[in-house]
Design an enzyme around this catalytic site. Structure first.
Site, PDB file in Angstrom:
ATOM      1  N   HIS A   1      28.118  35.713  18.137  1.00 29.49           N
ATOM      2  CA  HIS A   1      26.735  35.019  17.482  1.00 29.49           C
ATOM      3  C   HIS A   1      26.804  35.697  16.038  1.00 29.49           C
ATOM      4  CE1 HIS A   1      24.692  32.718  20.640  1.00 29.49           C
ATOM      5  NE2 HIS A   1      25.523  33.191  21.205  1.00 29.49           N
TER       6      HIS A   1
ATOM      7  N   LYS B   1      11.746  30.033  20.651  1.00 32.94           N
ATOM      8  CA  LYS B   1      11.273  29.149  19.684  1.00 32.94           C
ATOM      9  C   LYS B   1      10.693  27.849  20.000  1.00 32.94           C
ATOM     10  CE  LYS B   1      14.961  27.172  17.723  1.00 32.94           C
ATOM     11  NZ  LYS B   1      14.779  25.543  17.516  1.00 32.94           N
TER      12      LYS B   1
END
Length: 898
Positions: A138, A561
């Site tokens: 990532h 999120k």
């Protein structure tokens, strides 16, 4: 008495001494590189920031020329890096020191083993425990490998500082060496000019094996077994830690991950571990000069020596050396075969054959009074072979569910089975897929129809996976993960593709099908999805073939999120409770793979507390978790830090398995009812702003460096799965990264304060209930502690400056909404904790932030000014890279930014 974190034993005075030396060296080097008036501005900036004179700081930064920005940005980006190194060195020293003086600390392995030894099923627990850190690519590790190498040199030098103080090492030479490396850093590009390729990410990950994992993992395993033995617990093949890998196999949103990169990842790992074995065997060969004129050897070792090509007359009586020479020759031949597919001599068929030869050496030594010779390197080599095999780390394959659906739809159409699969209902899809899996043995892809690029790519990856499993061992690839899993058909679609290449059939599965539940909605429906899956007789056979384990991955980033921090944490907690119960109902061991990021907004935070606050029974004997981006370097950059952090993982898992907490038995229903109420309100508050306010999208993109982050060369994967036209299309990592840069830390706290405040306002006695929850419920304590930490790293004065980047007043006004919630959240957190200031329970982090904050606060003002100049068209393309340098520096200062 509760145990202290090891960090709290840190010798702050030594860290401060080291930081002073590093700062003075950096200042002197920078002074020699700059005009006097420019260097004087660096000193002024430090003074203004230390005094928290933000207006003065802003004025001075605004007056800097673009050329001055170059060196000043570098200076303030390197300074927090040097502070990090000093802290890491001190932690490594403390790990060794506290172990040598037998000092207990939170998570210490010896304390944990002593605790578990009192249980009737202690051997079963310790024998079967398996914790798996999974390294991912990532894109939050912003440092270049060259910079990492240089920081490792400085780390090594600082490890010698205490000896320098004692006069055991020449001070002048040590000081000059330190200066030289800092000077090289000051003149080295800090960020990449080219975007990383997947192959670079694979190579970079292997550096951590060479520098830390290959030392720390076998050492910890040896210590684990030794401590158990000291309590009368004989462990046979315990593997408390094994390693996982996403790099090369995780193609979700990354078009650059292919069958080729999967093969390269596996073979690179193979090369690393085979080189390790080769080196270790050679070391033993050098050491084991034992002569048969003095000690005897076993019949098996004599036979190995007889087959050896080491025919030197000087080795006639050194049978161990000759046997080890034979073993080394086989290892070298095996490496050539596995990597180059070339037969060059007698080789090992499996890692177990290699292990048996080493056991023969060990047994011979034990039979002939050589017990002490099998300690240290020899026993750790044995552990390494058990743990790493010929593959090093198990590689996960991962892809989005929509890709699998498209591939299956194409297969069904080309095979003449159904031309409009995607239009079927969920029930119709499942009926059709089960019929193909249970009744139809044919290979759907074995038609002459031309395959789409997408289908060809997916089938190629799965075919490569089968070849690698056949060659390197079944454990090289154990799981294949479905991102955005929403239904049973998502799992069966993957099974269809695996059937095409022979990785599943009607009796067994050679890889486990792992759903990844990510959004709040998908987590809420995960119980229903898994109930349907576990009800299938076919799935039961697949699970039985995987030792009755069914792994489920939980997504922390997207759920945050989607619904905010509080809603994400609670939904994940409840999902684990429900999924664990379903596993028990069907007689299946449900295990969890936690997709945690570096930040609180992505499931991060202190690892020990995160694991010990999981629901009761949710940790059977296996747990996996991702280790991402810059967190890998922080946790595993050297063998001491790696050992400590792996020790925390193992101890935390054991403690959660065996420790019955008050919240597990006495008051969970009451606590959970309260959480349900508060979380529902928090979810609404978060969604109203992020998805309900028409100006929020513009606020986020205008008040953060998201555009610069999206173009930053910090990973092979794009910043979004598609063109970004809404918040939902943005990946979680740049979302969190951007809020960190603007110092709002929004994903880690928004919606927490008002929801609790409203609950408290309903009844004055509710604050006492929340305090009771904080004292007695590890989940709640961990949750609030993480919010506390995030708030301490935020700076709403700086955040306001970013808000000023918005031109529209209605857009800019969103800052006031965020500020109000920040203040409410801070007040509520302190009230529940019973503290007067943030980080009252974390003095180590508080001290660290106190002396690093002033330096990287400056970088925020520099970044702001650079963004303004960029938007006015006042920066050249080369000068725009300065924004990336500030991003790097702020990320370095925060330490967990993505």
């Amino acid at each position: 008495m509760s145990l202290q974190k090891l960090e709290n034993y840190s010798n702050k005075s030594v860290v401060q001494e080291e930081v002073l030396i590093l700062t003075e060296l950096l200042e002197d080097i920078t002074k020699n590189m700059l005009a006097p008036e420019t260097f004087e501005k660096i000193i002024q900036l430090k003074e203004l920031s230390t005094q928290e004179d933000y207006q003065g700081l802003n004025r001075l930064v605004t007056s800097l020329s673009n050329d001055e920005m170059v060196y000043i940005s570098r200076y303030f980006s390197i300074l927090p890096l040097l502070i990090n190194i000093s802290e890491d060195v001190d932690l490594a020293y403390e790990i060794n020191h506290q172990n040598n003086i037998d000092q207990d600390y939170l998570g210490k392995l010896s304390t944990t083993i002593k605790l578990v030894a009192e249980k009737e099923n202690a051997v079963e627990i310790l024998e079967h425990l398996n914790v798996v850190p999974v390294l991912t690519a990532h894109p939050t590790q912003v440092q270049r490998k060259s910079m990492l190498d240089l920081t490792n040199h400085i780390h090594s030098l600082l490890r010698k500082y205490r000896d320098v103080k004692l006069g055991l090492i020449n001070k002048d030479k040590w000081y000059n060496d330190l200066r030289r490396y800092i000077e090289i850093i000051m003149q080295t590009d800090m960020i990449r000019e080219k975007k990383l390729k997947v192959t670079n990410e694979i190579t970079n990950a292997m550096e951590y094996y060479n520098s830390s994992f290959l030392k720390a993992v076998p050492h910890l395993t040896t210590e684990y077994k030794r401590l158990a033995q000291a309590h009368g617990l004989n462990l046979k093949q315990a593997k408390p830690i094994t390693m996982g890998m996403w790099i090369g196999g995780d193609r979700d949103g990354n078009p650059f991950v292919t069958a080729k990169t999967l093969k390269q990842s596996a073979l690179t790992q193979c090369e690393v571990i085979m080189n390790y074995y080769d080196k270790k065997i050679y070391q033993l060969y050098r050491e084991f000069s034992l002569s048969t004129s003095i000690v005897n050897v076993s019949k098996q070792v004599r036979e190995m020596a007889r087959q050896s090509k080491d025919n030197s007359i000087y080795r006639e009586k050194e049978l161990y050396r000759r046997a080890l020479f034979d073993i080394q020759s086989k290892i070298q031949a095996t490496k050539t075969y596995l990597i180059e597919d070339e037969e060059v001599g007698t080789r090992y068929e499996t890692a177990n054959d290699f292990y048996k030869d080493l056991i023969a050496i060990r047994d011979s030594l034990l039979e002939n009074k050589g017990e002490s010779l099998i300690s240290g390197d020899f026993v750790e080599l044995l552990q390494a072979v058990e743990i790493f095999g010929f593959y090093l780390a198990s590689i996960d394959m991962r892809q989005d569910s929509s890709v699998y659906e498209a591939c299956v739809a194409e297969l069904l159409k080309s095979a003449g089975i159904h031309s409009r699969y995607s239009e079927l209902s969920e029930e119709e899809k499942c009926d059709l897929l089960l019929k193909e899996l249970e009744e139809d043995p044919r290979i759907l892809s074995a038609t002459h129809a031309e395959k789409s690029e997408l289908l060809a790519k997916e089938l190629a990856i799965f075919k490569t996976a089968r070849v690698l499993k056949d060659k390197l061992g079944d454990d090289v690839i154990r799981q294949t993960i479905i991102s955005h899993a929403t239904s049973l058909s998502d799992m069966l679609e993957l099974a269809i593709l695996l059937k095409e290449v022979g990785l599943v059939d009607t009796e067994r599965a050679r890889v486990q099908i792992v759903p990844l539940f990510e959004t709040i909605e998908d987590l809420d429906h995960s119980e229903e999805t898994m109930r349907k899956y576990l009800s299938l007789s076919l799935a039961k056979k697949w699970i039985d073939s995987r030792n009755n384990y069914q792994e489920i991955m939980l997504g922390y980033s997207d759920s945050n999120k989607d619904g905010g921090y509080l809603s994400s944490c609670w939904t994940l907690y409840k999902a684990q409770q429900q999924l664990t119960a379903i596993g028990d109902e069907f007689g299946v061991k449900v295990t969890f793979f936690h997709g945690r990021g570096g930040t609180v907004g992505r499931g991060g935070g202190p690892t020990y507390e995160a694991i010990t606050s999981q629901p009761l029974k949710s940790i059977k004997d296996r747990i996996r978790l991702t280790e991402q981006g810059e967190v890998i370097g922080n946790k595993y950059g050297n063998k001491d830090a790696a050992y400590y952090n792996l020790e925390m993982l193992v101890s935390a898992a054991i403690n959660r398995m065996i420790t019955q907490k008050k919240s597990d038995t006495n008051t969970p229903n009451r606590y959970e009812t309260i959480m349900d109420q508060v979380v529902d309100r928090s979810y609404d508050i978060y969604r109203d702003l992020v998805f309900g306010n028409e100006h929020f999208y513009d606020y986020f993109f205008e008040s953060s460096p998201i555009k610069a982050i999206s173009s930053f060369n910090i990973g092979s994967r794009p910043a979004a799965r598609k063109t970004i036209t809404e918040i939902g299309g943005l990946r979680a990592i740049p979302w969190v990264f951007s809020w960190s840069q603007s110092r709002v830390m929004f994903p880690g706290w928004y919606g927490v304060g008002s929801s609790f405040k409203e609950f408290i306002n309903k009844n004055p006695e509710n604050i006492a209930i929340l305090r009771d929850m904080y004292q007695n419920w590890p989940f709640f304590q961990s949750l609030l502690s993480n919010v506390d930490m995030v708030l301490s790293k935020s700076n709403m004065n700086i955040a306001f400056e970013y808000a000023k980047l918005c031109e529209d007043e209605q857009v800019k006004a969103i800052y006031e909404t965020i500020l109000n919630e920040w203040q409410v959240t801070k007040n509520v957190i302190l009230a529940i904790e019973g503290h007067d200031e943030l980080l009252a329970d974390n003095p180590y982090l508080k001290a660290s932030l106190d002396y690093r904050m002033p330096y990287f606060n400056i970088l925020n003002y520099i970044q702001l000014e650079l963004i303004k100049r960029q938007r006015r068209g006042e920066l050249s393309s080369d000068q725009e890279r300065l924004i990336h340098i500030t991003i790097n520096g702020i990320a370095t200062g925060l330490r967990n930014s993505g």
